[in-house]
Design a protein around this motif. Sequence first.
Motif, PDB file in Angstrom:
ATOM      1  N   GLU A  39      10.175 -37.607 -40.562  1.00  0.00           N
ATOM      2  CA  GLU A  39      10.866 -38.793 -41.086  1.00  0.00           C
ATOM      3  C   GLU A  39      10.399 -39.113 -42.507  1.00  0.00           C
ATOM      4  O   GLU A  39      11.211 -39.433 -43.375  1.00  0.00           O
ATOM      5  N   LYS A  42      11.928 -36.794 -45.028  1.00  0.00           N
ATOM      6  CA  LYS A  42      13.329 -37.096 -45.318  1.00  0.00           C
ATOM      7  C   LYS A  42      13.456 -38.229 -46.336  1.00  0.00           C
ATOM      8  O   LYS A  42      14.459 -38.328 -47.031  1.00  0.00           O
ATOM      9  N   GLN A  43      12.427 -39.073 -46.421  1.00  0.00           N
ATOM     10  CA  GLN A  43      12.490 -40.274 -47.260  1.00  0.00           C
ATOM     11  C   GLN A  43      11.750 -40.139 -48.587  1.00  0.00           C
ATOM     12  O   GLN A  43      11.997 -40.922 -49.500  1.00  0.00           O
ATOM     13  N   LEU A  71      14.623 -28.735 -41.993  1.00  0.00           N
ATOM     14  CA  LEU A  71      14.680 -29.467 -43.255  1.00  0.00           C
ATOM     15  C   LEU A  71      14.876 -28.534 -44.451  1.00  0.00           C
ATOM     16  O   LEU A  71      15.169 -28.996 -45.547  1.00  0.00           O
TER      17      LEU A  71
END
Length: 99
Positions: A39, A42-43, A71
């Motif tokens: 997570e 992704k940010q 990813l």
Amino acid sequence: MSTILVVEDDGDIRELMRFTLEGSGYTVLQAQQGKQALELLKQHDVDLITLDIMMPVMDGLTTIKEIRYTLQSSTPIIVVSAKGEESDIITALELGSDD
């Protein structure tokens, strides 16, 4: 300034790594296990990942697979683990860790 993601389930070790890396001028993001690390990736833009192998929820080897194949990230991964079995090290390298 470079950003390092420290993925480690042991809070004391994670905090020691954060303290040491920040003292050397790095920005540090922290995750307790693999799903949380994914997570964060992704940010945030991350320049390096340090990754434990033995973690709850999602272990380090599965996390490497997710980082590399799901990813599609080429961010360098250094495995930092007390579990020094040769088979785990070989597997981590085969999955795409850098060291």
